[in-house]
Design a protein around this motif. Structure first.
Motif, PDB file in Angstrom:
ATOM      1  N   HIS A 269      45.244  39.496  47.844  1.00 28.38           N
ATOM      2  CA  HIS A 269      44.073  38.919  47.310  1.00 28.38           C
ATOM      3  C   HIS A 269      42.686  39.413  47.958  1.00 28.38           C
ATOM      4  O   HIS A 269      42.543  39.869  49.014  1.00 28.38           O
ATOM      5  CB  HIS A 269      44.131  37.640  47.423  1.00 28.38           C
ATOM      6  N   VAL A 270      41.521  39.579  47.090  1.00 30.17           N
ATOM      7  CA  VAL A 270      40.602  39.600  47.556  1.00 30.17           C
ATOM      8  C   VAL A 270      39.893  38.073  47.732  1.00 30.17           C
ATOM      9  O   VAL A 270      40.042  37.369  46.736  1.00 30.17           O
ATOM     10  CB  VAL A 270      39.363  40.232  46.524  1.00 30.17           C
ATOM     11  N   VAL A 271      39.298  38.024  49.057  1.00 24.22           N
ATOM     12  CA  VAL A 271      38.897  36.545  49.265  1.00 24.22           C
ATOM     13  C   VAL A 271      37.465  36.811  49.656  1.00 24.22           C
ATOM     14  O   VAL A 271      36.902  37.510  50.256  1.00 24.22           O
ATOM     15  CB  VAL A 271      39.896  35.895  50.426  1.00 24.22           C
ATOM     16  N   SER A 280      33.479  39.712  51.779  1.00 30.30           N
ATOM     17  CA  SER A 280      34.839  39.564  51.175  1.00 30.30           C
ATOM     18  C   SER A 280      35.743  40.685  51.769  1.00 30.30           C
ATOM     19  O   SER A 280      35.448  41.509  52.471  1.00 30.30           O
ATOM     20  CB  SER A 280      34.678  39.863  49.615  1.00 30.30           C
ATOM     21  N   ARG A 281      37.136  40.293  51.783  1.00 30.49           N
ATOM     22  CA  ARG A 281      38.026  41.220  52.285  1.00 30.49           C
ATOM     23  C   ARG A 281      39.290  40.950  51.717  1.00 30.49           C
ATOM     24  O   ARG A 281      39.407  40.076  50.875  1.00 30.49           O
ATOM     25  CB  ARG A 281      38.302  40.943  53.754  1.00 30.49           C
ATOM     26  N   THR A 282      40.279  42.070  51.854  1.00 29.85           N
ATOM     27  CA  THR A 282      41.433  41.996  51.082  1.00 29.85           C
ATOM     28  C   THR A 282      42.420  41.576  52.190  1.00 29.85           C
ATOM     29  O   THR A 282      42.766  42.104  53.379  1.00 29.85           O
ATOM     30  CB  THR A 282      41.814  43.486  50.639  1.00 29.85           C
ATOM     31  N   LEU A 291      38.546  31.858  49.967  1.00 28.99           N
ATOM     32  CA  LEU A 291      38.973  31.497  48.673  1.00 28.99           C
ATOM     33  C   LEU A 291      39.541  32.786  47.857  1.00 28.99           C
ATOM     34  O   LEU A 291      38.612  33.877  47.808  1.00 28.99           O
ATOM     35  CB  LEU A 291      38.206  30.615  47.692  1.00 28.99           C
ATOM     36  N   GLY A 292      40.645  32.700  47.096  1.00 28.62           N
ATOM     37  CA  GLY A 292      40.771  33.680  46.290  1.00 28.62           C
ATOM     38  C   GLY A 292      39.767  34.257  45.127  1.00 28.62           C
ATOM     39  O   GLY A 292      39.473  33.287  44.380  1.00 28.62           O
ATOM     40  N   ALA A 326      31.679  42.811  42.550  1.00 29.09           N
ATOM     41  CA  ALA A 326      32.572  43.163  43.627  1.00 29.09           C
ATOM     42  C   ALA A 326      33.739  42.456  43.372  1.00 29.09           C
ATOM     43  O   ALA A 326      34.740  42.833  43.960  1.00 29.09           O
ATOM     44  CB  ALA A 326      31.890  42.589  44.974  1.00 29.09           C
ATOM     45  N   PHE A 327      34.003  41.400  42.604  1.00 28.25           N
ATOM     46  CA  PHE A 327      35.273  40.576  42.494  1.00 28.25           C
ATOM     47  C   PHE A 327      35.881  41.017  41.010  1.00 28.25           C
ATOM     48  O   PHE A 327      36.804  40.339  40.283  1.00 28.25           O
ATOM     49  CB  PHE A 327      34.956  39.297  42.362  1.00 28.25           C
ATOM     50  N   ALA A 328      35.495  42.184  40.146  1.00 30.61           N
ATOM     51  CA  ALA A 328      35.676  42.499  38.960  1.00 30.61           C
ATOM     52  C   ALA A 328      36.839  43.711  39.010  1.00 30.61           C
ATOM     53  O   ALA A 328      37.170  44.043  37.993  1.00 30.61           O
ATOM     54  CB  ALA A 328      34.572  42.907  38.205  1.00 30.61           C
TER      55      ALA A 328
END
Ligand code: ADP
Ligand code: MG
Length: 394
Positions: A269-271, A280-282, A291-292, A326-328
């Protein structure tokens, strides 16, 4: 009222007839102009055929959710302009969809002329399917064409109430093409792989149950994945989890067990600390307080591999908060995998289509459905009120 398709209506003749066309011109606007004209272009064939055949074409649509009030920023006026340019004909516009102004505008139409009426949902009677509102709309026209697949799952005045009040009713070309293409996923060649994401389990619970039972592989992403992960006992941190759907998630997982069908959930997951741009981190296990916001790279590879092995693909719902660049990444990877796959592929849903366009892969997908909710209902065999009104059953 009796039903036919558009070709049959044209063959019977529409010259001089006032034809009410329910289109889906619910386009995104930005600074008072049309930001994406995909739905306008999709509406053209039906409107153009009717106008060429000499009908007096009266187009109605909703735009956004004005909630039964006149909201200037949700006016269809800019759409009339864009529609006229795309159609290559003048499109008149009227500031109300019923009443004396609309009646006068319709009376001014010659054969082959096109008129767009103001946002149906400025009147509360539209979504309430109010009989008085339906009568007022119906009084403007002789015949009816429904070309708005995206609202066919709603029993509104313009999709349902008005239909029996007009002499003849037909399915438009876009509506017919949607139904034809959805047969790809209603009668899938196997392996049939589904990707389901988006915000909530509760929005799509029935679709999840149906697709989990039909698909050879169901890949779950987006916020709904965390309810499933929690149901399996994984840590989900501050991710969006619906506690009242944990049992439903457990049942869906249990039903797949030993059936030969597979449900894939994210393994990484990227959280982030907030659903907003920022650090954010993986991770493989979601830490407390995080949060995911996207599926991780290993998950994206697994979902892409499932797509590559599919003969039929259906995708609805982004894999993460794709509105934030960044979350795409996971959503883009899935869009590319769907496009790369040799499978016949159908993608539905407003946000999913936006993701497909952002990835620039739309032309390599077999069918982009203009209806998210309508497509999900139709795939489950739920009767769509807009189709029932036209005399078609699921
Ligand atoms: P569609 O319009 O394609 O049917 P949905 O409307 O069901 O898709 O879902 C899209 C929404 O889901 C987006 O606004 C997206 O930000 C949200 N979403 C996806 N993943 C997450 C997540 N991990 N956390 C919160 N929201 C998410
Ligand atoms: Mg959406």
């Amino acid at each position: 009222m009796s039903t036919r398709d558009l070709s049959a209506l044209l063959a019977e003749g529409v010259k001089g007839r006032r034809v009410l066309v329910r289109s889906d011109l619910n386009v995104p606007l930005q600074d008072g102009a049309v930001a994406d004209d995909a739905r306008i272009r999709a509406s053209l064939p039906t409107l153009s055929r009717l106008a060429t055949a000499g009908a007096r074409v009266i187009v109605v649509s909703h735009l956004g959710r004005p909630g039964g009030e006149r909201r200037p920023e949700l006016s269809l006026a800019p759409v009339a302009q864009a529609l006229g340019e795309a159609l290559g004909r003048k499109v008149a516009f009227c500031h109300d969809c019923i009443g004396p102004e609309a009646e006068a505008a319709v009376a001014g139409l010659g054969e082959g002329d096109v008129l767009l009426l103001e946002n149906l949902r400025f009147h509360a009677g539209e979504t309430r399917n109010d009989p008085g509102f339906a009568r007022a709309l119906a009084s403007l026209a002789d015949d009816y064409v429904n070309d708005a697949f995206g609202t066919a799952h709603r029993a509104h005045a313009s999709t349902a109430g008005v239909v029996p009040l007009l002499a003849r009713a037909a399915a438009g070309d876009l509506l017919a093409s949607e139904l034809e293409h959805l047969e790809i996923v209603r009668k899938p060649k196997r392996p049939f792989v589904c990707l389901l994401g988006g915000a909530k389990v509760s929005d799509k619970l029935a679709a999840l149950e149906t697709l989990a039972a039909r698909a050879d592989v169901l890949c779950i992403g987006g916020a709904m994945a965390y309810t499933f992960l929690r149901a399996q006992g994984h840590a989900t941190g501050a991710s969006l989890v619906e506690p009242d759907r944990l049992e439903a998630a457990r049942q869906i997982l249990a039903a797949a067990e030993g059936s030969g069908r597979r449900i894939l959930l994210p393994v990484d997951h990227v959280v982030a600390e907030r659903p907003a741009p920022g650090p954010s981190r993986t991770v493989r296990e979601i830490p407390d307080g995080w949060l995911g916001v996207d599926i991780g790279p290993e998950t994206a590879r697994a979902y892409a591999a499932a797509c590559a092995a599919a003969s039929t693909l259906f995708w609805n719902g982004p894999m993460g908060i794709f509105e934030i660049e960044a979350f795409a990444v996971g959503t883009r990877a899935v869009a590319e995998a769907v496009a790369e796959s040799p499978a016949r592929s159908v993608v539905g849903g407003g946000d999913s289509l936006a993701a497909v366009r952002a990835a620039g892969v739309g032309d390599r997908i077999t069918h982009l459905s203009t209806g998210g909710g309508a497509a999900l209902d139709y795939l489950q065999g739920i009767e769509l009120p807009g189709l029932v009104a036209l005399g078609r059953s699921a």
